[in-house]
Design an enzyme around this catalytic site. Sequence first.
Site, PDB file in Angstrom:
ATOM      1  N   LYS A  22      28.772  40.333  55.967  1.00  0.00           N
ATOM      2  CA  LYS A  22      29.715  39.849  57.002  1.00  0.00           C
ATOM      3  C   LYS A  22      30.068  38.391  56.734  1.00  0.00           C
ATOM      4  CE  LYS A  22      28.075  38.446  61.121  1.00  0.00           C
ATOM      5  NZ  LYS A  22      28.514  37.113  61.602  1.00  0.00           N
ATOM      6  N   ASN A  23      29.068  37.570  56.451  1.00  0.00           N
ATOM      7  CA  ASN A  23      29.302  36.126  56.372  1.00  0.00           C
ATOM      8  C   ASN A  23      29.873  35.676  55.034  1.00  0.00           C
ATOM      9  OD1 ASN A  23      28.512  36.002  58.964  1.00  0.00           O
ATOM     10  ND2 ASN A  23      26.499  35.103  58.571  1.00  0.00           N
ATOM     11  N   ARG A  93      33.952  33.144  66.681  1.00  0.00           N
ATOM     12  CA  ARG A  93      34.094  31.720  66.362  1.00  0.00           C
ATOM     13  C   ARG A  93      34.396  31.496  64.882  1.00  0.00           C
ATOM     14  NH1 ARG A  93      31.196  28.880  68.733  1.00  0.00           N
ATOM     15  NH2 ARG A  93      31.131  27.230  67.212  1.00  0.00           N
ATOM     16  N   CYS A 117      28.516  29.260  72.485  1.00  0.00           N
ATOM     17  CA  CYS A 117      28.111  30.675  72.346  1.00  0.00           C
ATOM     18  C   CYS A 117      26.656  30.764  72.801  1.00  0.00           C
ATOM     19  CB  CYS A 117      28.342  31.146  70.922  1.00  0.00           C
ATOM     20  SG  CYS A 117      26.940  31.082  69.866  1.00  0.00           S
ATOM     21  N   ARG A 122      27.222  24.679  69.114  1.00  0.00           N
ATOM     22  CA  ARG A 122      27.969  24.977  67.879  1.00  0.00           C
ATOM     23  C   ARG A 122      29.272  24.187  67.786  1.00  0.00           C
ATOM     24  NH1 ARG A 122      27.387  31.166  66.470  1.00  0.00           N
ATOM     25  NH2 ARG A 122      27.675  30.331  64.379  1.00  0.00           N
ATOM     26  N   ASP A 125      32.759  19.464  64.928  1.00  0.00           N
ATOM     27  CA  ASP A 125      33.178  18.084  64.609  1.00  0.00           C
ATOM     28  C   ASP A 125      33.179  17.799  63.100  1.00  0.00           C
ATOM     29  OD1 ASP A 125      30.285  18.424  65.227  1.00  0.00           O
ATOM     30  OD2 ASP A 125      30.173  16.424  64.335  1.00  0.00           O
ATOM     31  N   ASP A 309      19.194  33.410  60.621  1.00  0.00           N
ATOM     32  CA  ASP A 309      19.707  34.729  61.006  1.00  0.00           C
ATOM     33  C   ASP A 309      18.664  35.825  60.876  1.00  0.00           C
ATOM     34  OD1 ASP A 309      23.130  34.273  59.810  1.00  0.00           O
ATOM     35  OD2 ASP A 309      22.023  33.489  61.519  1.00  0.00           O
ATOM     36  N   ARG A 401      29.002  43.815  66.002  1.00  0.00           N
ATOM     37  CA  ARG A 401      29.739  42.699  65.377  1.00  0.00           C
ATOM     38  C   ARG A 401      29.270  42.500  63.942  1.00  0.00           C
ATOM     39  NH1 ARG A 401      30.230  37.364  68.785  1.00  0.00           N
ATOM     40  NH2 ARG A 401      31.199  36.915  66.776  1.00  0.00           N
TER      41      ARG A 401
HETATM   42  C1  EPZ Z   1      27.089  30.236  59.934  1.00  0.00           C
HETATM   43  O1  EPZ Z   1      27.493  29.748  61.189  1.00  0.00           O
HETATM   44  C2  EPZ Z   1      26.869  31.742  60.114  1.00  0.00           C
HETATM   45  N1  EPZ Z   1      28.138  32.370  60.508  1.00  0.00           N
HETATM   46  C3  EPZ Z   1      25.805  31.974  61.181  1.00  0.00           C
HETATM   47  O2  EPZ Z   1      25.564  33.372  61.242  1.00  0.00           O
HETATM   48  C4  EPZ Z   1      24.516  31.296  60.739  1.00  0.00           C
HETATM   49  O3  EPZ Z   1      23.544  31.442  61.738  1.00  0.00           O
HETATM   50  C5  EPZ Z   1      24.787  29.801  60.490  1.00  0.00           C
HETATM   51  O4  EPZ Z   1      25.852  29.650  59.522  1.00  0.00           O
HETATM   52  C6  EPZ Z   1      23.564  29.077  59.950  1.00  0.00           C
HETATM   53  O5  EPZ Z   1      23.141  29.674  58.749  1.00  0.00           O
HETATM   54  C7  EPZ Z   1      29.053  32.633  59.547  1.00  0.00           C
HETATM   55  O6  EPZ Z   1      28.862  32.345  58.376  1.00  0.00           O
HETATM   56  C8  EPZ Z   1      30.309  33.306  60.010  1.00  0.00           C
HETATM   57  P1  EPZ Z   1      26.565  25.929  60.758  1.00  0.00           P
HETATM   58  P2  EPZ Z   1      28.066  28.229  61.302  1.00  0.00           P
HETATM   59  O7  EPZ Z   1      27.860  25.206  60.845  1.00  0.00           O
HETATM   60  O8  EPZ Z   1      28.786  27.869  60.061  1.00  0.00           O
HETATM   61  C9  EPZ Z   1      25.664  22.204  63.566  1.00  0.00           C
HETATM   62  C10 EPZ Z   1      25.252  35.432  62.272  1.00  0.00           C
HETATM   63  O9  EPZ Z   1      24.301  35.820  62.945  1.00  0.00           O
HETATM   64  N2  EPZ Z   1      27.078  21.839  63.357  1.00  0.00           N
HETATM   65  O10 EPZ Z   1      25.923  26.081  59.412  1.00  0.00           O
HETATM   66  O11 EPZ Z   1      28.798  28.134  62.598  1.00  0.00           O
HETATM   67  C11 EPZ Z   1      25.493  23.507  64.333  1.00  0.00           C
HETATM   68  O12 EPZ Z   1      25.532  23.257  65.733  1.00  0.00           O
HETATM   69  C12 EPZ Z   1      25.820  34.056  62.475  1.00  0.00           C
HETATM   70  O13 EPZ Z   1      25.781  36.103  61.332  1.00  0.00           O
HETATM   71  C13 EPZ Z   1      27.574  20.677  63.964  1.00  0.00           C
HETATM   72  O14 EPZ Z   1      26.871  19.979  64.679  1.00  0.00           O
HETATM   73  O15 EPZ Z   1      26.746  27.380  61.384  1.00  0.00           O
HETATM   74  C14 EPZ Z   1      24.138  23.978  63.870  1.00  0.00           C
HETATM   75  O16 EPZ Z   1      23.147  23.312  64.609  1.00  0.00           O
HETATM   76  C15 EPZ Z   1      25.215  33.390  63.691  1.00  0.00           C
HETATM   77  N3  EPZ Z   1      28.874  20.354  63.760  1.00  0.00           N
HETATM   78  C16 EPZ Z   1      24.078  23.518  62.417  1.00  0.00           C
HETATM   79  O17 EPZ Z   1      25.073  22.488  62.283  1.00  0.00           O
HETATM   80  C17 EPZ Z   1      29.707  21.089  62.969  1.00  0.00           C
HETATM   81  O18 EPZ Z   1      30.891  20.713  62.800  1.00  0.00           O
HETATM   82  C18 EPZ Z   1      24.386  24.598  61.381  1.00  0.00           C
HETATM   83  O19 EPZ Z   1      25.548  25.257  61.805  1.00  0.00           O
HETATM   84  C19 EPZ Z   1      29.185  22.261  62.357  1.00  0.00           C
HETATM   85  C20 EPZ Z   1      27.866  22.610  62.556  1.00  0.00           C
END
Ligand code: EPZ
Length: 421
Positions: A22-23, A93, A117, A122, A125, A309, A401
Amino acid sequence: MDRLQICGGKPLKGEVFISGAKNAALPELCAALLTDEPLVLDNCPKLNDVNTMETLLSQMGVGVERNAPHRVTLDGASIAWPLAPYELVKTMRASILTLGPLLARCGRARVSMPGGCAIGLRPIDQHIKALAQMGAEIDLKHGYIAAQSQRLTGADITFNMPTVTGTENVMMAATLAKGVTTLHNAAREPEIVDLANLLTAMGARIQGAGESLIVIEGVERLHGATHRVMPDRIESGTFLAAAAATRGSIILRRTDAKALAPVLEVMRKIGLDIKVSNDDQGDQIALSHRGNYDAFHLVTAPHPGFPTDMQAQMMALAIAADGISTITETIFESRMMHVQELVRLGASIEVDGNTARVTGGTPLSGATVMATDLRASASLVIAALMAEGVTTIDRIYHLDRGYEAMEAKLSALGAEVLRIE
Ligand code: EPZ
């Protein structure tokens, strides 16, 4: 609202074919926005999130055709409407992944802010900051990101934290920017490497995907390509956890053992018997029943650390381990929603801050529980397979999903699973 009814207590046995990731599929579908030539994705999983992304892209004007169950052809020749509306973004998202490609290809985009969410705030920025550094004018008003740019220019970008979709969004935008973009503290997940492989096949110039320093040299245009989506490492880990928790023996087919390395390492360390082999269709991972397994102490981390995950699924596995396990979630601030539901099934779990302490060995008994997010629902399925009696899991749309035909795959492994419309 669909529910799953599971009668637990049966060990999983047999073979299961792993679907495409998926990802990886979600950003790779968005890559169709970067070219006016057809893009073909093979092994693209049939999931609700993928359906939502296909709907979003077709609303923008991208031709989307499923010419076979797992093959989708996308035609981004004319993007009439570079808009990602709130109605779709609020359900998925990952829609934010259209922002970078739209800016790079059309010079403008209007994408709804994703909002929060269940698992955390999430914020996005880092996506915004990086694209602004590349010259995009970005306005955040009325719940939307309005962005425009004559032509993005390469920049030297440092992420405050490794963000998976942030790295993917900016990497895609940089492929068509003027000059070189350097990403420092980039995320290293296998899905980023898979996306980079696709972009390179389309003519992009990318070095270092999979490392924390990625360099992208912008080109004038990208051409079409055909790409096979990598296997889903989280679906793979989920089935291994379910087999171990039910004392079963299963073989995963068409999977990717390297992408799952951090999970296999922990599973072997606690005493699970796991063998990896390879055939012309990809990797096979065989987990065979060897009685009990030890408690463990887990801390989630960005790849190559233990994947967040898989945290909820490992918590279900810890319920049947010998002794007390601890699981610490470091990526998301509220990814423990599954704990209370697992406790309803009889698990003994205490949460202190972002650490859960699981006392193994407590017998589970079937009950009605509620799925709260995608991976929480997977952990409830594993616990239900372990529990004595019948468990009903509500709000199973969370599971749909991210898992393709979960109940069919589990039934083929001997589980008693029924979907109730
Ligand atoms: C991706 O989400 C995955 N989704 C998530 O999988 C996965 O849990 C996550 O990466 C972490 O591995 C997809 O790939 C579609 P991040 P993403 O940006 O990109 C903070 C699932 O179950 N952050 O790597 O949204 C954020 O809050 C889903 O398949 C900021 O602060 O995650 C988090 O604490 C759930 N500002 C950390 O970074 C930003 O601009 C990592 O988030 C971006 C992120």
